[in-house]
Design a protein around this motif. Structure first.
Motif, PDB file in Angstrom:
ATOM      1  N   LEU A 177     -51.527-125.427  50.698  1.00  0.00           N
ATOM      2  CA  LEU A 177     -51.314-126.816  50.260  1.00  0.00           C
ATOM      3  C   LEU A 177     -52.137-127.786  51.093  1.00  0.00           C
ATOM      4  O   LEU A 177     -52.350-128.916  50.675  1.00  0.00           O
ATOM      5  CB  LEU A 177     -49.833-127.173  50.348  1.00  0.00           C
ATOM      6  CG  LEU A 177     -48.965-126.460  49.300  1.00  0.00           C
ATOM      7  CD1 LEU A 177     -47.501-126.804  49.516  1.00  0.00           C
ATOM      8  CD2 LEU A 177     -49.371-126.903  47.898  1.00  0.00           C
ATOM      9  N   ARG A 178     -52.560-127.354  52.274  1.00  0.00           N
ATOM     10  CA  ARG A 178     -53.349-128.265  53.108  1.00  0.00           C
ATOM     11  C   ARG A 178     -54.538-128.826  52.346  1.00  0.00           C
ATOM     12  O   ARG A 178     -54.909-129.971  52.530  1.00  0.00           O
ATOM     13  CB  ARG A 178     -53.902-127.486  54.304  1.00  0.00           C
ATOM     14  CG  ARG A 178     -53.201-127.830  55.594  1.00  0.00           C
ATOM     15  CD  ARG A 178     -53.824-127.068  56.734  1.00  0.00           C
ATOM     16  NE  ARG A 178     -55.060-127.696  57.167  1.00  0.00           N
ATOM     17  CZ  ARG A 178     -55.812-127.204  58.149  1.00  0.00           C
ATOM     18  NH1 ARG A 178     -55.451-126.083  58.765  1.00  0.00           N
ATOM     19  NH2 ARG A 178     -56.919-127.815  58.511  1.00  0.00           N
ATOM     20  N   MET A 179     -55.091-127.971  51.496  1.00  0.00           N
ATOM     21  CA  MET A 179     -56.351-128.400  50.857  1.00  0.00           C
ATOM     22  C   MET A 179     -56.132-129.575  49.918  1.00  0.00           C
ATOM     23  O   MET A 179     -56.736-130.621  50.106  1.00  0.00           O
ATOM     24  CB  MET A 179     -56.982-127.226  50.122  1.00  0.00           C
ATOM     25  CG  MET A 179     -58.402-127.500  49.718  1.00  0.00           C
ATOM     26  SD  MET A 179     -59.043-126.177  48.741  1.00  0.00           S
ATOM     27  CE  MET A 179     -59.137-124.880  49.946  1.00  0.00           C
ATOM     28  N   PRO A 180     -55.230-129.453  48.917  1.00  0.00           N
ATOM     29  CA  PRO A 180     -55.029-130.641  48.064  1.00  0.00           C
ATOM     30  C   PRO A 180     -54.495-131.827  48.860  1.00  0.00           C
ATOM     31  O   PRO A 180     -54.882-132.959  48.589  1.00  0.00           O
ATOM     32  CB  PRO A 180     -54.023-130.155  47.023  1.00  0.00           C
ATOM     33  CG  PRO A 180     -53.420-128.934  47.574  1.00  0.00           C
ATOM     34  CD  PRO A 180     -54.431-128.309  48.479  1.00  0.00           C
ATOM     35  N   LEU A 181     -53.687-131.532  49.848  1.00  0.00           N
ATOM     36  CA  LEU A 181     -53.130-132.659  50.593  1.00  0.00           C
ATOM     37  C   LEU A 181     -54.244-133.373  51.341  1.00  0.00           C
ATOM     38  O   LEU A 181     -54.295-134.599  51.374  1.00  0.00           O
ATOM     39  CB  LEU A 181     -52.069-132.157  51.580  1.00  0.00           C
ATOM     40  CG  LEU A 181     -50.823-131.549  50.898  1.00  0.00           C
ATOM     41  CD1 LEU A 181     -49.875-130.976  51.932  1.00  0.00           C
ATOM     42  CD2 LEU A 181     -50.094-132.598  50.082  1.00  0.00           C
TER      43      LEU A 181
ATOM     44  N   ALA B  28     -51.323-130.022  58.212  1.00  0.00           N
ATOM     45  CA  ALA B  28     -51.129-130.436  56.821  1.00  0.00           C
ATOM     46  C   ALA B  28     -50.702-131.901  56.771  1.00  0.00           C
ATOM     47  O   ALA B  28     -51.245-132.689  55.994  1.00  0.00           O
ATOM     48  CB  ALA B  28     -50.081-129.546  56.174  1.00  0.00           C
ATOM     49  N   PHE B  29     -49.749-132.274  57.647  1.00  0.00           N
ATOM     50  CA  PHE B  29     -49.313-133.689  57.672  1.00  0.00           C
ATOM     51  C   PHE B  29     -50.487-134.592  58.023  1.00  0.00           C
ATOM     52  O   PHE B  29     -50.742-135.584  57.361  1.00  0.00           O
ATOM     53  CB  PHE B  29     -48.195-133.856  58.720  1.00  0.00           C
ATOM     54  CG  PHE B  29     -46.870-133.303  58.246  1.00  0.00           C
ATOM     55  CD1 PHE B  29     -46.548-133.309  56.885  1.00  0.00           C
ATOM     56  CD2 PHE B  29     -45.940-132.790  59.153  1.00  0.00           C
ATOM     57  CE1 PHE B  29     -45.331-132.809  56.457  1.00  0.00           C
ATOM     58  CE2 PHE B  29     -44.723-132.287  58.712  1.00  0.00           C
ATOM     59  CZ  PHE B  29     -44.424-132.285  57.366  1.00  0.00           C
ATOM     60  N   GLU B  30     -51.170-134.171  59.055  1.00  0.00           N
ATOM     61  CA  GLU B  30     -52.304-134.981  59.542  1.00  0.00           C
ATOM     62  C   GLU B  30     -53.305-135.220  58.410  1.00  0.00           C
ATOM     63  O   GLU B  30     -53.678-136.331  58.116  1.00  0.00           O
ATOM     64  CB  GLU B  30     -52.951-134.198  60.685  1.00  0.00           C
ATOM     65  CG  GLU B  30     -54.272-134.788  61.160  1.00  0.00           C
ATOM     66  CD  GLU B  30     -54.081-135.826  62.261  1.00  0.00           C
ATOM     67  OE1 GLU B  30     -54.927-136.713  62.353  1.00  0.00           O
ATOM     68  OE2 GLU B  30     -53.072-135.760  63.001  1.00  0.00           O
ATOM     69  N   ASP B  31     -53.698-134.068  57.735  1.00  0.00           N
ATOM     70  CA  ASP B  31     -54.721-134.185  56.680  1.00  0.00           C
ATOM     71  C   ASP B  31     -54.273-135.087  55.553  1.00  0.00           C
ATOM     72  O   ASP B  31     -55.062-135.820  54.984  1.00  0.00           O
ATOM     73  CB  ASP B  31     -55.031-132.793  56.080  1.00  0.00           C
ATOM     74  CG  ASP B  31     -55.756-131.930  57.083  1.00  0.00           C
ATOM     75  OD1 ASP B  31     -56.147-132.471  58.127  1.00  0.00           O
ATOM     76  OD2 ASP B  31     -55.938-130.720  56.798  1.00  0.00           O
TER      77      ASP B  31
END
Length: 1711
Positions: free
Chosen positions: A1437-1441, A1490-1493
């Motif tokens: 999910l990191r990527m779309p986020l 993930a939050f950061e991105d």
């Protein structure tokens, strides 16, 4: 009244007395002595009369006295007296009463008178009377009398001269007549006197009798005189002319040949005197050359000029000598003849040549003489070829007349009319001489050659040689010869020569044949060979010269009669040569007639080659080479036809004249009457006739008869009415000519046929390489000849048809059309002719007749095959029932079609086949059925006419029906035949050679049918393949039950799989070029517009058909030993089809795959443990057949099948089929399914493998429906293999699913497959992928524990799909347009097809939903925890986020956030629970990132984002921060410290105080997330101030941050105030204003937070800095910007909460 009668005597006496009295009276005065003598004479007479009874005798005795008075009277020289006396003397003479003595006296007296020149005429008269009335005058007296006449001949008086000449002639004659009379008297008395010794004593004549002696002496002296020597006997000659001497010699020789032949003395004279004399006298003529020396004084020895009178007389003499004394004077005649020939020489004077030609003519009318020449000279060695030379001389004489125009007739009198063809007509219309010779309307007969015009004069009656110039004895000067005279004589001579020779020889031939007939084959008389030799020698000697002359004359002739005569001469010569077997001359004459029949200079090879042979034999005449002269171009002839020449190169027209037609008729006449002797000359004759027929435009009609027709091309033939009326006659004669061939013997017939064949070969040669109308003459006539000789057809059939077949192969259409017409007419005539024995009993003849029909199949030309097939159709209709053994041949012909033959041809052939199939199948031998199948198949395979191909497939179906209905009968007949063949093969020790051999013959018939249909299934035309495929599978399904079990093995391997192989091969190599239209105006649907697409359809049909057979015939097939192998092969085919680069095929392959996956495994029956196998299997195989064999009488088929099976049951080769499946069936089945799984896997791997990096353009990318179907197969397949499905298999599955999803679609297909960009819908393929995973997941769910290890793998797979939302999968190095940019309506036409990646967003999103659902179910599973599934989810999910606004679809990141929130809400508790195990350690940093991105995304929101949207998005950010504040920060104790630190740093970054201090122009517009900053700041502050920080470090972070913020606020405000002051009225820069507003907002937020926080949690230092801000804020009040003012208000407001009265210092402690 006779002189001796009494009355006469009395009268005489009276007269005499009267004469004497008269004399006495006259002389009374002047001449008394005479008077007295007269008177005494009277007395004397009276006395004699008185005394004697025989008064005349007495008178004769006393004649001297009686005559005396008269003699004396003459002596007076008085005219009156002399006349009186002479009269009296004559009277005495006439009564023969003059004695020898008296005669002597009279002569003496006459001599005196002569010398005195008196009464000359009377003298002559007297001499003549004296010599003619009696024979008393001899020797010297006679000679004196003769001399007297000669001398009188040379007086000055013309009358005397002439009379004397006549008298001399008469006297000479009298002398010889006496001798003849004397010989008569002595005939038969004593022997002839002994022969004279050959001495030269000319006076030795003692042996001769008196008269003979006189004659001898006279003749000898004549020779002397002519030779200008002194005479021996004729004493007293004063002068003499040669001309006169020669005339006399000639008359003697001519009138008394007997004398010379009987008396050797005379013969001697001839030889010794006459011949040398003649030769000597000829010399001036021989030496003289016209124009060389005119006797000029300059030349040392002037040559004597020829002298016409002598020359002419010499020639007369020579003619006589030759005519009468040839046998005596052989050598001399040879010389004379040679001289004669020389006189015809062109250099001799005109008159000399004329008389010479007259002399030659005299010879020519005497054939027997000519024959003697031939025997004496030509046939002797070392002798002059006299006969030949004569003929040649005539020939060259005629030629010379044309070549050198005579001086008297310069050619200008009739100027030739210019060029050739163009003006020939005008000349012809004006007639010869139109330019001014005659000018009249009557056309004069003449010869005209190269401008020389020679009239034809009527010389004489045919067969006689009446000369003109040889008779001109009175002319001294050479006469002027009228024009054309010499030519006319020479022409007559030639004709007479030919006529004489041929008549003579033919008479003798006829006599000989009669004699032979009488003798009836008894021994020949020995003389005959010699006779033949003479004939042959004569012909051989003369033919060259004759031919040369006749050809030239024929060419030059302008007169019909003359032409007719010449032609007749040539014709008779040709036929004579033919009868004598002299081939060369025969051919030469025929060639001449042929050439004359054709227009001038007409190129005709046969003739030219022949003429060439002749010119090589050019013969020499007097050293002059005489060539056969080529025809002249100007023809002053009446033109009767204008036509096309029969040549290779098209030329102008040629002109046929009346003469040509005349020659043609002669030619026809020749071949009709003398056909038997023509032999090889038939070629010449026919070649010429062919050309004439061509020029006249006669065209062949039915049966080869020629009819007047029109030329097909070129200016059509122009015919005058004259020739139009002739044409039917000519055509009729031509036909009769060939009809009469039935009377020729076999050899002659073969000659005729050979000639026609070679003629036809030439016509073929000529017609090569051009499309001119060819000459069909030969072919037409071959046909005519064949038809009339049908009764002996066998002897000529082979050469005839062999040649006609060659004609049929000719490139010229008209030519071969006639060849075919001829062959087919002959075959039909031959088959319908009533032969003996009839054809049905004479199989050899029937096949012989049919054979050419078969041979015609090798001809490539369609029109010929048309004729052939029409012929077959007619034969079928008339003799179809009786063909019997001819069937294979006829079927062979029908089936010999090739694609290069046009469709109409194939249509005709097909009619024949339809006729055969509908009417004749039952009548033909069963062994031919296979041929019928082959032939029908070949019609299917031809590609000219689609409908025929399709109909022929229908015929194959009908044939299969026939087999089906007549099965047993056919089987029986074939069995018998098979047994026979088997026996023969064994005898020869060879194996039986038959297709599909081990199978029974009836099965073989079926196999042949299947094999044919199989071939048709791979035909290049789609419709044919389709039809054949349907028929093949229908027949296999409908009639397959008739086949024996083992035959199925052949069907599967040799028919079905072989077909599949072929189809596969063709499909893979098919052309991808676009086909514009389907022929005609048929438009082709785009799905079929390339060969490849059309083959695809076939592949589909075939594969489906085979799969269906496998499905329906599973039981019988499984009993064949190698079913598993067959299954593998089938799967291999399915795989290769699926991997083919064609969507349709690949898709259909998968359908077939699905079909065979639906086969139920037979014996698996869960309920019954061991069912009765028969119950399970006893279903008759036919029922399986049900759906496909609909409409077939199944019961009947079944019974027939059973009967046939029964038939073979006991045969050794074929084991009985077992109805039971073997025991390990179930095991076998699983093997089958795993084999299928491997195929599926291989297919999937292959088709989803991306193209290699090097490839510029992908060769093929599988279509979506295909991939969908591929994936959809998995659930069905899985049902069969789930028992052994392992982790490895799952991995394989994953690879394929991933591959399938990654495949892009081509931009032209995208509108149909892709939903429009705005709709978020999955494609069916994506659905299928998810379904597959779903099936698997459900199976794992209910499956045993061991299966659950597969969960993480499924998660992994799904997460891969989730990634596609932001990072669409790469398909190799292929560049794809992202779907967002693809403009559907603007696909460029010429750009290479671009590939569009699918819209993966909906798919990824759906996958994400599945992940979330699945995770909700399985979060606590051991495998899920162990395999770090949660971490993987977050990582994915990191990527779309991180991309956030940069995501392809906005929904993606929103869904990602919500999913993250859901997953975390489930996963974080689990993670906290297992914190100690360390299984989640790696997850925390991932989550932090993930939050950061997401919260600090690098992407900027789109410009068009509305305020509401922006606020919504900000709300989502706020939601995340809230999650942190509720789910993470409160549990900081269970969470790694680093993670908490990262969270704090992040909040710090997001909160208001950390907003950037340096702004660029671009950033000014970025809307600030005020709420978000607030929440961050609040959370941060809350977390900082909420309690005493667990670690000093954290609190320190917030404190540090606060002091920095406050410090910065101070600086900014101060700088602002100063700048504002300095800038005066100018507004400050925008970014400074923005900065001050930021600072003010941060201060107000801080104030809010401080207000909410526990006072003890806040650092005192912070308070000090906050309060210190106040004065600076107040200073800003003066600012002019309204924005700053409102922000300032908000910042100043909260200070009121801190404004309270001060309290004691103690209370406000340090903490």
């Amino acid at each position: 009244m006779s002189t001796s009668s009494p009355e006469a005597v009395k009268k005489l006496l009276e007269n005499m007395q009267t004469d004497l009295r008269s004399l006495s009276m006259e002389c009374k005065k002047k001449f008394p002595p005479v008077k007295e003598a007269a008177e005494s004479g009277i007395v004397k007479i009276k006395t004699i009369a008185a005394r004697n009874t025989d008064i005349l005798a007495a008178l004769k005795e006393n004649s001297s006295e009686v005559v005396q008075p008269f003699l004396m009277g003459c002596g007076t020289k008085e005219p009156k007296i002399t006349q009186l006396c002479l009269a009296a003397i004559q009277r005495l003479m006439s009564h023969e009463v003059v004695s020898e003595a008296a005669a002597g006296n009279i002569i003496n007296m006459l001599w005196q008178l002569m010398e005195n020149g008196l009464e000359e005429l009377k003298l002559l008269q007297t001499v003549l009377v004296l010599l003619t009335t009696n024979t008393v005058v001899h020797d010297e007296v006679l000679s004196k009398a003769i001399v007297l006449c000669f001398r009188l001949h040379f007086t000055k008086d013309n009358i005397t001269n002439n009379t004397a000449a006549a008298t001399v002639r008469q006297v000479v004659t009298v002398v010889f007549e006496r001798m003849v009379a004397e010989d008569e008297c002595f005939k038969g008395m004593a022997d002839e006197p002994p022969p004279v010794q050959g001495n030269s004593n000319r006076r030795s004549v003692s042996t001769l009798r008196p008269s003979a002696k006189d004659a001898y002496m006279l003749f000898q002296d004549l020779c002397q005189l002519v030779n200008a020597d002194a005479p021996y006997w004729l004493v007293g000659m004063t002068e003499m002319t040669r001309t006169f001497g020669l005339e006399l010699l000639e008359s003697v020789l001519n009138d008394f040949p007997g004398v010379f032949l009987q008396h050797q003395e005379f013969s001697f004279l001839l030889k010794e005197r006459v011949c040398p004399l003649v030769i000597k006298l000829f010399s001036p003529n021989i030496k003289f050359r016209q124009g060389s020396s005119g006797g000029s004084a300059a030349s040392p020895a002037p040559v004597e000029k020829p002298y016409f009178p002598i020359c002419m007389r010499l020639l007369r003499v020579v003619s006589v000598l030759i005519k009468h004394f040839y046998s005596l004077l052989v050598t001399e005649c040879e010389i004379f003849l040679s001289l004669l020939v020389k006189f015809l020489d062109g250099e001799k004077p005109q008159w000399l040549r004329a008389v010479a030609v007259e002399s030659v003519h005299r010879l020519c009318v005497q054939p027997h003489l000519l024959r003697s020449f031939c025997q004496s000279y030509d046939m002797k060695q070392h002798s002059t070829k006299v006969f030949r030379d004569i003929v040649n001389a005539l020939g060259s004489f005629i030629q010379s007349l044309f070549i050198v125009p005579s001086a008297g007739n310069p050619a200008s009198i009739n100027p030739p009319t210019g060029g050739s063809g163009s003006t020939a007509q005008t000349a012809a219309q004006g007639g010869p001489g139109s330019a001014g010779v005659s000018g009249g309307l009557t056309t004069q007969a003449a010869f005209e050659y190269r401008g020389t015009w020679i009239p034809l004069v009527t010389v004489n009656v045919q067969g006689s040689a009446k000369a003109t110039y040889l008779e001109m004895l009175d002319k001294v000067e050479p006469p002027s010869i009228p024009e054309g005279y010499a030519m006319s004589v020479a022409f007559s001579a030639l004709l007479d020569l030919v006529r004489g020779i041929t008549c003579m020889i033919e008479r003798e031939l006829a006599a000989e044949e009669e004699a032979a007939a009488l003798r009836d084959g008894s021994l020949d008389t020995p003389q005959e060979p010699l006779v033949h030799q003479v004939w042959e020698e004569m012909v051989n000697a003369c033919w060259c010269g004759l031919l040369a002359a006749l050809s030239l004359l024929l060419d030059a002739s302008t007169d019909e009669t003359a032409t007719e005569n010449i032609l007749k001469a040539e014709l008779t010569m040709a036929s004579l040569c033919g009868r004598l077997g002299l081939v060369t001359p025969r051919d030469a004459f025929i060639t001449a007639i042929c050439k004359a029949s054709l227009p001038p200079h007409y190129a005709l090879t046969v003739l030219s080659s022949n003429a060439a042979n002749l010119s090589n034999k050019s013969y020499s005449i007097q050293g002059q080479s005489v060539q056969i002269i080529s025809p002249s171009s100007e023809s002053h002839q009446q033109v009767v036809a204008v036509g096309q020449p029969l040549t290779v190169q098209p030329q102008g027209t040629v002109v046929l004249t009346a003469k040509n037609i005349q020659c043609m008729r002669t030619l026809l006449n020749l071949s009709h009457c003398h056909g038997a002797v023509l032999g090889t000359s038939w070629q010449l004759v026919l070649a010429t006739l062919q050309h004439l027929v061509w020029i006249l435009g006669l065209k062949p009609g039915v049966g080869g008869v020629l009819k007047p027709g029109r030329a097909v091309e070129g200016p059509s033939t122009v015919l005058t009415t004259a020739v139009m009326t002739d044409l039917p006659v000519i055509a009729n004669i031509l036909s009769r000519l060939f009809e009469s061939s039935q009377y020729l013997d076999d050899v002659s017939l073969h000659h005729l046929i050979n000639a026609l064949c070679s003629l036809s070969m030439e016509a073929m040669e000529m017609a090569y390489g051009n499309n001119k109308e060819p000459s069909l003459f030969a072919v037409a006539k071959l046909l005519e000849t064949g038809l009339v000789n049908m009764d002996r057809i066998e002897i000529l059939w082979r050469p005839l048809t062999a040649h006609l077949l060659e004609v049929c192969q000719h490139p010229n259409a008209r030519m071969r059309e006639w060849g075919a017409e001829a062959v087919t007419s002959l075959i039909k005539a031959g088959l319908s002719y009533k032969h003996e024995p009839p054809l049905s009993q004479n199989q050899r003849l029937q096949l012989l007749l049919l054979n050419p029909l078969k041979e015609l199949s090798n001809v490539l030309h369609a029109d010929i095959r048309h004729k052939q097939l029409e012929c077959v159709l007619q034969i079928l209709q008339s003799q179809g029932d009786s063909l019997g053994p001819g069937w294979p041949l006829v079927l062979g012909v029908i089936g010999a079609i090739r694609n290069d033959q046009g469709e109409s041809l194939i249509r005709t052939a097909f009619q024949c086949l339809q006729l055969v199939v509908t009417d004749f199948l039952p009548t033909m031998p069963c062994t031919c059925l296979q041929i019928v199948v082959d032939v029908a198949g070949s019609f299917g395979l031809q590609n000219q006419e689609l409908n025929i191909s399709l109909t022929s497939i229908g015929l194959l179906w009908n044939i299969s029906d026939y087999f089906f209905q007549r099965g047993e009968a056919i089987t029986e007949e074939l069995e018998q035949e098979e047994a026979l063949l088997q026996k023969q093969a064994q005898e020869k020790g060879e194996p039986l050679n038959r297709p599909f051999h081990p199978a029974p013959p009836f099965d073989c018939l079926w196999l042949c049918l299947y094999a044919k249909l199989g071939e048709l299934c791979v035909d290049p035309r789609p419709a044919v393949r389709k039809s054949a495929g349907q028929t093949l599978f229908s027949t296999v399904n409908a009639h397959g039950t008739l086949l024996q079990q083992p035959t199925w093995h052949i069907v599967v391997w040799k028919v079905l799989f072989h077909l599949l192989d072929c189809v596969r091969k063709s499909s893979t190599t098919a052309d991808k070029e676009k086909i514009e239209s389907g022929g005609g105006n048929i438009l082709i649907h785009h799905s079929r517009d390339t060969a490849e697409k059309q083959w695809a359809e076939t592949w589909v049909l075939t594969l489906a058909g085979v799969a269906r057979i496998f499905n329906t015939r599973r039981y019988p097939l499984q009993q064949l030993g190698d079913f598993f192998k067959a299954w593998e092969v089938l799967l291999d085919h399915i795989q290769s089809a699926a991997l083919s680069k064609n969507n349709e095929v690949s898709l259909a392959a998968l359908k077939s795959f699905q079909e065979i996956l639906q086969i139920v495994t037979p014996v698996k029956d869960a309920d019954s443990v061991k069912p009765d196998p028969l119950a399970a299997m006893g279903v008759p195989p036919v029922l399986v057949d049900g759906p496909l064999g609909a409409g077939r009488p199944l019961q009947r088929s079944d019974s027939l099948a059973e009967r046939l099976a029964q038939r073979y049951m006991n045969s050794a080769q074929f084991a009985a089929p077992t109805p039971l499946p073997p025991p390990g069936e179930e095991l076998d089945d699983s093997a089958l399914w795993w084999s299928a799984w491997n195929t599926w896997y291989r297919t999937g791997t292959e088709c989803t493998r991306p193209p290699p990096p090097g490839a510029d353009k992908p060769s093929f990318i599988p279509s979506q429906p295909f991939l969908t179907a591929l994936v959809q197969i998995f659930p069905a397949l899985y049902a069969h293999v789930k028992g052994g499905f392992s982790m490895e298999d799952l991995r394989k599955l994953g690879v394929i699913l991933h591959g399938a999803v990654s495949v892009p679609i081509s931009s032209d297909a995208s509108p149909f497959i892709l939903p429009s960009y705005t709709e978020a819908v999955l494609t069916s393929m994506q659905e299928a992928v998810l379904t597959a995973l779903d099936v698997l997941q459900k199976a794992i769910c209910v499956g045993p524990e061991t299966l659950q290890v597969m969960y993480p793998a499924i998660f992994e797979q799904l997460l891969l799909f989730v990634e596609f939302s932001c990072k669409p999968p790469q398909y190799g190095k292929l560049e794809t347009k992202h779907v967002a940019n693809a403009k559907y309506n603007q696909i460029q036409l010429f750009a290479p097809a671009e590939w569009v990646a699918l819209n993966y967003v909906p798919f990824a999103e759906r996958s994400l939903e599945v992940v979330v659902d699945l995770y909700q179910k399985t979060a606590c599973h051991k495998a899920v925890i162990n395999e770090k599934v949660l971490q993987n989810i977050i990582k994915t999910l990191r990527m779309p986020l991180g991309l956030k606004y940069s995501c392809p679809a906005e929904s993606t990141w929103k869904l990602a956030v919500s999913s993250l929130l859901k997953v975390l809400s489930i996963g974080l508790p689990v993670a906290r629970q297992h914190a100690s195990s360390g299984k989640f350690d790696t997850m925390w940093p991932e989550l932090a990132c993930a939050f950061e991105d997401f919260l600090f995304t690098k992407s900027t929101p789109p410009d068009n984002l509305s305020i509401q949207e922006f606020q919504k998005n900000e709300a989502i950010d706020v939601e995340v921060v809230q999650l942190i504040s509720t789910e993470i920060l409160p549990f900081a104790n269970f969470i790694p410290k680093d993670f908490v630190g990262q969270i704090m740093a992040m909040l710090n970054k997001g909160s208001i105080h950390s907003q950037s201090s340096s702004f660029t122009e671009a950033e000014i517009d970025i809307r600030m997330r005020e709420d978000f900053s607030k929440v961050c700041f609040e959370t941060l502050l809350q977390f900082s101030f909420s309690n005493k920080a667990s670690t000093p470090q954290e609190g320190y972070i917030s404190r540090m941050a606060l002091s920095v913020l406050l410090q910065r606020a101070q600086d900014v405000l101060r700088r602002y105030v100063e700048d504002e002051r300095l800038s005066g009225r100018c507004p400050l820069p925008r970014q400074q204003v923005t900065e001050i507003i930021f600072v003010l907002k941060a201060v107000s937020t801080l104030m809010d937070s401080l207000k909410k926080t526990q006072p003890e949690n806040v650092d005192g230092n912070t308070w000090a800095q906050v309060i210190a801000l106040y004065p600076t804020l107040v200073e800003c009040i003066t600012c002019s910007s309204s924005e700053v003012s409102s922000a300032l208000k908000e910042a100043l407001g909260p200070f009121k909460d801190f404004m309270q009265p001060p309290v004691s210092k103690v209370q406000n402690g340090e903490s």
